[in-house]
Design a protein around this motif. Structure first.
Motif, PDB file in Angstrom:
ATOM      1  N   GLN A 140      28.592  51.632  15.958  1.00  0.00           N
ATOM      2  CA  GLN A 140      29.072  50.444  15.261  1.00  0.00           C
ATOM      3  C   GLN A 140      30.495  50.062  15.654  1.00  0.00           C
ATOM      4  O   GLN A 140      30.822  48.884  15.720  1.00  0.00           O
ATOM      5  CB  GLN A 140      28.975  50.663  13.748  1.00  0.00           C
ATOM      6  CG  GLN A 140      27.544  50.810  13.256  1.00  0.00           C
ATOM      7  CD  GLN A 140      27.476  51.194  11.791  1.00  0.00           C
ATOM      8  OE1 GLN A 140      27.950  52.257  11.389  1.00  0.00           O
ATOM      9  NE2 GLN A 140      26.898  50.330  10.985  1.00  0.00           N
TER      10      GLN A 140
ATOM     11  N   GLU B 215      23.706  39.280  14.095  1.00  0.00           N
ATOM     12  CA  GLU B 215      23.861  39.833  12.750  1.00  0.00           C
ATOM     13  C   GLU B 215      22.611  40.575  12.293  1.00  0.00           C
ATOM     14  O   GLU B 215      22.692  41.538  11.519  1.00  0.00           O
ATOM     15  CB  GLU B 215      24.191  38.716  11.751  1.00  0.00           C
ATOM     16  CG  GLU B 215      25.574  38.103  11.923  1.00  0.00           C
ATOM     17  CD  GLU B 215      25.663  37.149  13.101  1.00  0.00           C
ATOM     18  OE1 GLU B 215      26.802  36.839  13.525  1.00  0.00           O
ATOM     19  OE2 GLU B 215      24.595  36.714  13.612  1.00  0.00           O
TER      20      GLU B 215
ATOM     21  N   ALA C 274      22.916  43.997  13.771  1.00  0.00           N
ATOM     22  CA  ALA C 274      23.961  44.761  13.081  1.00  0.00           C
ATOM     23  C   ALA C 274      23.437  45.345  11.775  1.00  0.00           C
ATOM     24  O   ALA C 274      23.657  46.525  11.465  1.00  0.00           O
ATOM     25  CB  ALA C 274      25.175  43.875  12.833  1.00  0.00           C
TER      26      ALA C 274
END
Length: 325
Positions: free
Chosen positions: A113, A300, A303
């Motif tokens: 991340q 997104e 993620a």
């Protein structure tokens, strides 16, 4: 202001403008996709090469694959994390490296991340429960009944601790309340040989490895460990259809860029990937190589998915007790 001061400021402005021009022209040179696995064989390498070919069809520059195997994908991912964030080094990676390894390795050389920018979730390759042809169980229900009556008697082969085969079996054990005996192998071919010979009874193999065994009559498939049936084995029901809706596991693939990549390049690469995933011919090629095209969407989405998968894989690793020091 002194002349030297004006020169310094002008040089700084030029230095800042140069990357902007380079990003605006992206791609203006060869793009490198790092695949953290050996070349020439395997699901990951095969899918990455198909995807690179599809990228080349849509770009004015070459797209090359660079295989960097080792440490369950950590070697290649680390190389990608340390590359310049200019959009010319892309990481093609998967669940094991990004979600499992952080829970397996006590000293990770990168943070999925922190050190990467998510680009796009591409798709997945589900696991399938297959058994030796002479094994008594003819269905998932019979397999579970036998496992409950004979704790530890079923030996299941995998490609090692923390592999998708291993974690799929751990998830099955958790959901069914059973205990199987894990037999790790250095290579899938060795596990396959022992399954056919009856030295092990089961494997939670990827569909790419299971399909030729099943269609060739060398093993039987009991259930697809996925929400949906797979086109390679359309007659094999899903675990959900057979009464185990929580039994879904496979490896997924995604594209990542090194931390610091320009948002414009991220957007362009994301749009390019989505175009490929939406193209009928590209879909045919990727699905033919075993990928379920359940990815796509914005960065997104990847993620959020990565956060969820890191948590769930960490729990399965904890249950299994697997660890790499």
């Amino acid at each position: 202001m002194t002349i030297s001061r004006r020169i310094l400021l002008a040089s700084s402005a030029l230095a800042m403008a140069a990357p902007a021009r380079a990003q605006g022209d992206w791609p203006s040179r060869t793009i490198r996709i790092i695949v953290p696995a050996p070349g020439g064989a395997g699901t990951a390498d095969n899918l990455a090469r198909i995807f690179a070919q599809e990228m080349e069809k849509r770009l004015p520059q070459r797209v090359i694959i660079e295989n960097r195997g080792g440490a369950a994908g950590n070697v290649g991912a680390t190389a990608a994390a340390r590359a310049a964030p200019d959009g010319y080094t892309i990481l093609w990676t998967w669940a094991g490296t990004m979600a499992t390894n952080p829970a397996m390795y006590s000293d990770m050389p990168f943070d999925p991340q922190r050190d990467f920018v998510p680009v796009v979730l591409l798709g997945s390759v589900p696991n399938i429960l297959i058994v030796n042809n002479d094994f008594l169980a003819q269905s998932l229900a019979e397999f579970t009944a036998y496992a409950k009556a004979n704790p530890g008697a079923i030996n299941h082969g995998t490609t090692g601790n923390g592999s998708s085969m291993h974690l799929a079996a751990e998830l099955y054990g958790q959901r069914s309340g059973t205990r199987l005996t894990h037999v790790p192998y250095a290579a899938p071919a060795a596990a396959t040989t022992d399954l056919i010979a009856g030295r092990i009874q089961a494997m939670f193999n990827l569909v790419t490895g299971a399909q030729p065994l099943v269609t060739g009559g060398r093993a039987r498939a009991l259930a697809v460990v996925s929400p949906n049936r797979v086109p390679q084995l359309p007659d094999v029901p899903t675990a959900a259809e057979l009464g185990m809706p929580g039994l879904a596991f496979g490896t997924w693939f995604c594209l990542m860029l090194p931390r610091g990549a320009d948002t414009t390049i991220v957007s362009r690469l994301n749009a390019l990937a989505n175009d490929i995933l939406g193209d009928p011919e590209a879909r045919r090629r990727l699905e033919g190589a075993g990928m379920a095209l359940d990815g796509g969407g914005a960065p997104e989405r990847l993620a959020q998915y990565l956060r969820e998968e890191m948590a769930s894989h960490a729990e399965l690793v904890r249950i299994s007790g697997a660890k790499v020091n």
